[in-house]
Write a protein that holds these residues in place. Structure first.
Motif, PDB file in Angstrom:
ATOM      1  N   ASP A  39      24.710  46.329 -25.443  1.00 46.63           N
ATOM      2  CA  ASP A  39      24.918  47.371 -24.444  1.00 46.63           C
ATOM      3  C   ASP A  39      23.642  48.212 -24.371  1.00 46.63           C
ATOM      4  O   ASP A  39      23.338  48.969 -25.292  1.00 46.63           O
ATOM      5  N   VAL A  40      22.901  48.058 -23.295  1.00 47.18           N
ATOM      6  CA  VAL A  40      21.644  48.776 -23.130  1.00 47.18           C
ATOM      7  C   VAL A  40      21.904  50.065 -22.355  1.00 47.18           C
ATOM      8  O   VAL A  40      22.446  50.034 -21.253  1.00 47.18           O
ATOM      9  N   GLU A  41      21.517  51.177 -22.942  1.00 47.41           N
ATOM     10  CA  GLU A  41      21.701  52.465 -22.265  1.00 47.41           C
ATOM     11  C   GLU A  41      20.684  52.580 -21.130  1.00 47.41           C
ATOM     12  O   GLU A  41      19.467  52.468 -21.344  1.00 47.41           O
ATOM     13  N   GLU A  42      21.198  52.755 -19.918  1.00 49.40           N
ATOM     14  CA  GLU A  42      20.329  52.809 -18.746  1.00 49.40           C
ATOM     15  C   GLU A  42      19.842  54.247 -18.542  1.00 49.40           C
ATOM     16  O   GLU A  42      20.494  55.052 -17.888  1.00 49.40           O
ATOM     17  N   THR A  43      18.683  54.541 -19.092  1.00 49.45           N
ATOM     18  CA  THR A  43      18.149  55.908 -19.066  1.00 49.45           C
ATOM     19  C   THR A  43      17.125  56.123 -17.958  1.00 49.45           C
ATOM     20  O   THR A  43      16.574  57.215 -17.822  1.00 49.45           O
ATOM     21  N   GLY A  44      16.850  55.094 -17.158  1.00 48.89           N
ATOM     22  CA  GLY A  44      15.875  55.221 -16.082  1.00 48.89           C
ATOM     23  C   GLY A  44      16.380  56.101 -14.945  1.00 48.89           C
ATOM     24  O   GLY A  44      17.589  56.305 -14.785  1.00 48.89           O
ATOM     25  N   VAL A  45      15.441  56.592 -14.147  1.00 46.19           N
ATOM     26  CA  VAL A  45      15.820  57.445 -13.011  1.00 46.19           C
ATOM     27  C   VAL A  45      15.715  56.686 -11.692  1.00 46.19           C
ATOM     28  O   VAL A  45      16.005  57.235 -10.630  1.00 46.19           O
ATOM     29  N   THR A  46      15.300  55.409 -11.751  1.00 44.61           N
ATOM     30  CA  THR A  46      15.254  54.564 -10.566  1.00 44.61           C
ATOM     31  C   THR A  46      15.912  53.221 -10.887  1.00 44.61           C
ATOM     32  O   THR A  46      16.071  52.854 -12.052  1.00 44.61           O
ATOM     33  N   PHE A  47      16.274  52.493  -9.833  1.00 52.22           N
ATOM     34  CA  PHE A  47      16.847  51.159 -10.035  1.00 52.22           C
ATOM     35  C   PHE A  47      15.840  50.253 -10.737  1.00 52.22           C
ATOM     36  O   PHE A  47      16.208  49.459 -11.607  1.00 52.22           O
ATOM     37  N   GLU A  48      14.556  50.372 -10.361  1.00 57.38           N
ATOM     38  CA  GLU A  48      13.516  49.552 -10.979  1.00 57.38           C
ATOM     39  C   GLU A  48      13.441  49.798 -12.482  1.00 57.38           C
ATOM     40  O   GLU A  48      13.387  48.843 -13.275  1.00 57.38           O
ATOM     41  N   GLU A  49      13.418  51.074 -12.877  1.00 53.19           N
ATOM     42  CA  GLU A  49      13.300  51.401 -14.307  1.00 53.19           C
ATOM     43  C   GLU A  49      14.471  50.838 -15.099  1.00 53.19           C
ATOM     44  O   GLU A  49      14.287  50.274 -16.186  1.00 53.19           O
ATOM     45  N   ASN A  50      15.676  50.971 -14.572  1.00 54.11           N
ATOM     46  CA  ASN A  50      16.852  50.480 -15.288  1.00 54.11           C
ATOM     47  C   ASN A  50      16.879  48.963 -15.383  1.00 54.11           C
ATOM     48  O   ASN A  50      17.227  48.395 -16.426  1.00 54.11           O
ATOM     49  N   ALA A  51      16.511  48.288 -14.295  1.00 53.52           N
ATOM     50  CA  ALA A  51      16.510  46.822 -14.311  1.00 53.52           C
ATOM     51  C   ALA A  51      15.489  46.297 -15.313  1.00 53.52           C
ATOM     52  O   ALA A  51      15.772  45.369 -16.087  1.00 53.52           O
ATOM     53  N   ILE A  52      14.295  46.890 -15.319  1.00 55.72           N
ATOM     54  CA  ILE A  52      13.244  46.468 -16.260  1.00 55.72           C
ATOM     55  C   ILE A  52      13.658  46.751 -17.697  1.00 55.72           C
ATOM     56  O   ILE A  52      13.493  45.908 -18.590  1.00 55.72           O
ATOM     57  N   LEU A  53      14.205  47.935 -17.934  1.00 56.49           N
ATOM     58  CA  LEU A  53      14.638  48.327 -19.277  1.00 56.49           C
ATOM     59  C   LEU A  53      15.655  47.333 -19.833  1.00 56.49           C
ATOM     60  O   LEU A  53      15.545  46.870 -20.977  1.00 56.49           O
ATOM     61  N   LYS A  54      16.620  46.986 -19.007  1.00 58.25           N
ATOM     62  CA  LYS A  54      17.680  46.074 -19.444  1.00 58.25           C
ATOM     63  C   LYS A  54      17.128  44.673 -19.714  1.00 58.25           C
ATOM     64  O   LYS A  54      17.425  44.061 -20.746  1.00 58.25           O
ATOM     65  N   ALA A  55      16.322  44.165 -18.782  1.00 59.32           N
ATOM     66  CA  ALA A  55      15.784  42.804 -18.933  1.00 59.32           C
ATOM     67  C   ALA A  55      14.882  42.690 -20.155  1.00 59.32           C
ATOM     68  O   ALA A  55      14.993  41.745 -20.946  1.00 59.32           O
ATOM     69  N   GLU A  56      13.980  43.654 -20.333  1.00 59.09           N
ATOM     70  CA  GLU A  56      13.036  43.582 -21.455  1.00 59.09           C
ATOM     71  C   GLU A  56      13.739  43.763 -22.800  1.00 59.09           C
ATOM     72  O   GLU A  56      13.411  43.081 -23.771  1.00 59.09           O
ATOM     73  N   THR A  57      14.698  44.681 -22.866  1.00 60.10           N
ATOM     74  CA  THR A  57      15.409  44.929 -24.129  1.00 60.10           C
ATOM     75  C   THR A  57      16.180  43.683 -24.578  1.00 60.10           C
ATOM     76  O   THR A  57      16.097  43.268 -25.741  1.00 60.10           O
ATOM     77  N   VAL A  58      16.925  43.073 -23.647  1.00 59.61           N
ATOM     78  CA  VAL A  58      17.735  41.901 -23.993  1.00 59.61           C
ATOM     79  C   VAL A  58      16.842  40.703 -24.298  1.00 59.61           C
ATOM     80  O   VAL A  58      17.107  39.924 -25.212  1.00 59.61           O
ATOM     81  N   SER A  59      15.748  40.556 -23.550  1.00 57.83           N
ATOM     82  CA  SER A  59      14.822  39.444 -23.791  1.00 57.83           C
ATOM     83  C   SER A  59      14.212  39.527 -25.185  1.00 57.83           C
ATOM     84  O   SER A  59      14.095  38.518 -25.891  1.00 57.83           O
ATOM     85  N   LYS A  60      13.818  40.730 -25.610  1.00 54.98           N
ATOM     86  CA  LYS A  60      13.239  40.902 -26.939  1.00 54.98           C
ATOM     87  C   LYS A  60      14.270  40.612 -28.031  1.00 54.98           C
ATOM     88  O   LYS A  60      13.948  40.034 -29.079  1.00 54.98           O
ATOM     89  N   LEU A  61      15.518  40.994 -27.790  1.00 52.77           N
ATOM     90  CA  LEU A  61      16.575  40.752 -28.768  1.00 52.77           C
ATOM     91  C   LEU A  61      16.853  39.259 -28.952  1.00 52.77           C
ATOM     92  O   LEU A  61      17.071  38.786 -30.066  1.00 52.77           O
ATOM     93  N   LEU A  62      16.839  38.505 -27.849  1.00 54.64           N
ATOM     94  CA  LEU A  62      17.281  37.109 -27.881  1.00 54.64           C
ATOM     95  C   LEU A  62      16.140  36.108 -27.839  1.00 54.64           C
ATOM     96  O   LEU A  62      16.331  34.925 -28.141  1.00 54.64           O
ATOM     97  N   GLY A  63      14.952  36.549 -27.410  1.00 54.16           N
ATOM     98  CA  GLY A  63      13.819  35.644 -27.356  1.00 54.16           C
ATOM     99  C   GLY A  63      13.877  34.627 -26.235  1.00 54.16           C
ATOM    100  O   GLY A  63      13.292  33.539 -26.348  1.00 54.16           O
ATOM    101  N   ILE A  64      14.610  34.927 -25.167  1.00 50.62           N
ATOM    102  CA  ILE A  64      14.669  34.023 -24.011  1.00 50.62           C
ATOM    103  C   ILE A  64      14.435  34.822 -22.724  1.00 50.62           C
ATOM    104  O   ILE A  64      14.407  36.058 -22.736  1.00 50.62           O
ATOM    105  N   THR A  65      14.267  34.096 -21.623  1.00 51.32           N
ATOM    106  CA  THR A  65      14.064  34.735 -20.330  1.00 51.32           C
ATOM    107  C   THR A  65      15.363  35.376 -19.857  1.00 51.32           C
ATOM    108  O   THR A  65      16.435  34.762 -19.928  1.00 51.32           O
ATOM    109  N   VAL A  66      15.262  36.597 -19.388  1.00 57.22           N
ATOM    110  CA  VAL A  66      16.440  37.365 -18.970  1.00 57.22           C
ATOM    111  C   VAL A  66      16.222  37.929 -17.571  1.00 57.22           C
ATOM    112  O   VAL A  66      15.134  38.415 -17.241  1.00 57.22           O
ATOM    113  N   ILE A  67      17.260  37.855 -16.747  1.00 60.61           N
ATOM    114  CA  ILE A  67      17.251  38.512 -15.441  1.00 60.61           C
ATOM    115  C   ILE A  67      18.315  39.597 -15.460  1.00 60.61           C
ATOM    116  O   ILE A  67      19.461  39.356 -15.852  1.00 60.61           O
ATOM    117  N   SER A  68      17.930  40.796 -15.065  1.00 59.04           N
ATOM    118  CA  SER A  68      18.920  41.867 -14.950  1.00 59.04           C
ATOM    119  C   SER A  68      18.820  42.467 -13.564  1.00 59.04           C
ATOM    120  O   SER A  68      17.804  42.333 -12.880  1.00 59.04           O
TER     121      SER A  68
END
Length: 204
Positions: A39-68
């Protein structure tokens, strides 16, 4: 087999991505397929910030390509609200009905010409050793004074699309896909699919 994870629990969203990637023999996973609860806390103030935050966080956790994706409704009269708070506009607990009622109350007495709005969607793609890329789409419309239609979800029943002369909730899934914000973002993603497929390695 190559794998890609869509950072969502929404089965409807997952189907859109499965249709896109299945012809390329890529397995599409969602957060529902994972043993761990992410569960990634969406702390961004724009849609772009939240989408990037979610994709990068999950990708680093799992080591695979992620689309959010992060998406929502922007109403001009409300200075762009509910925006990134679209899902929980009426409170901490997600409720489509409560969100709709809050919007209708805030726009009570506002004439049609000043009820302009748009749905926006941003997709972010992040992967190991890859630069994160984003794709966006929007759909212009007008907020109705009352709900119309029973299809779709979220704010669809009060979002009138002039191009189709119906609310989003009166459209079939196929019609909605042709004009929706997420459909537009997915088509952008599809245009860049060759480069994206090259960046997705054989992942276990």
């Amino acid at each position: 087999m190559k794998k890609i994870l869509i950072a969502t629990n929404n089965k409807g969203k997952a189907k859109d991505f499965e249709a896109l990637f299945n012809p390329y023999n890529i397995e599409v996973l969602t957060l529902n397929d994972l043993e761990q609860d992410i569960d990634v806390e969406e702390t961004g103030v724009t849609f772009e910030e939240n989408a990037i935050l979610k994709a990068e966080t999950v990708s680093k956790l799992l080591g695979i390509t992620v689309i959010s994706d992060d998406s929502g409704l922007e109403i001009d009269k409300l200075n762009g609200a509910p925006g990134v708070y679209s899902a929980r506009y009426a409170g901490a607990v997600k409720s489509d009905e409560a969100n709709i009622e809050k919007v209708l109350t805030e726009l009570q007495g506002v004439p049609e010409a000043k009820r302009t709005a748009r749905f926006r969607c941003v997709l972010a793609v992040a992967g190991p050793g890859q630069e994160t890329v984003t794709f966006s789409g929007s759909c212009e419309g007008v907020i109705l004074e009352e709900k119309r239609g029973t299809n779709g979800f979220g704010y669809d029943p009060i979002f009138f699309n002039p191009e189709m002369d119906r609310s989003m909730a009166e459209l079939s899934p196929e019609e909605k896909g042709r004009i929706s914000h997420r459909g537009a973002a997915l088509r952008q993603l599809e245009e860049h699919l060759p480069q994206l497929l090259d960046s997705i390695g054989e992942q276990q």
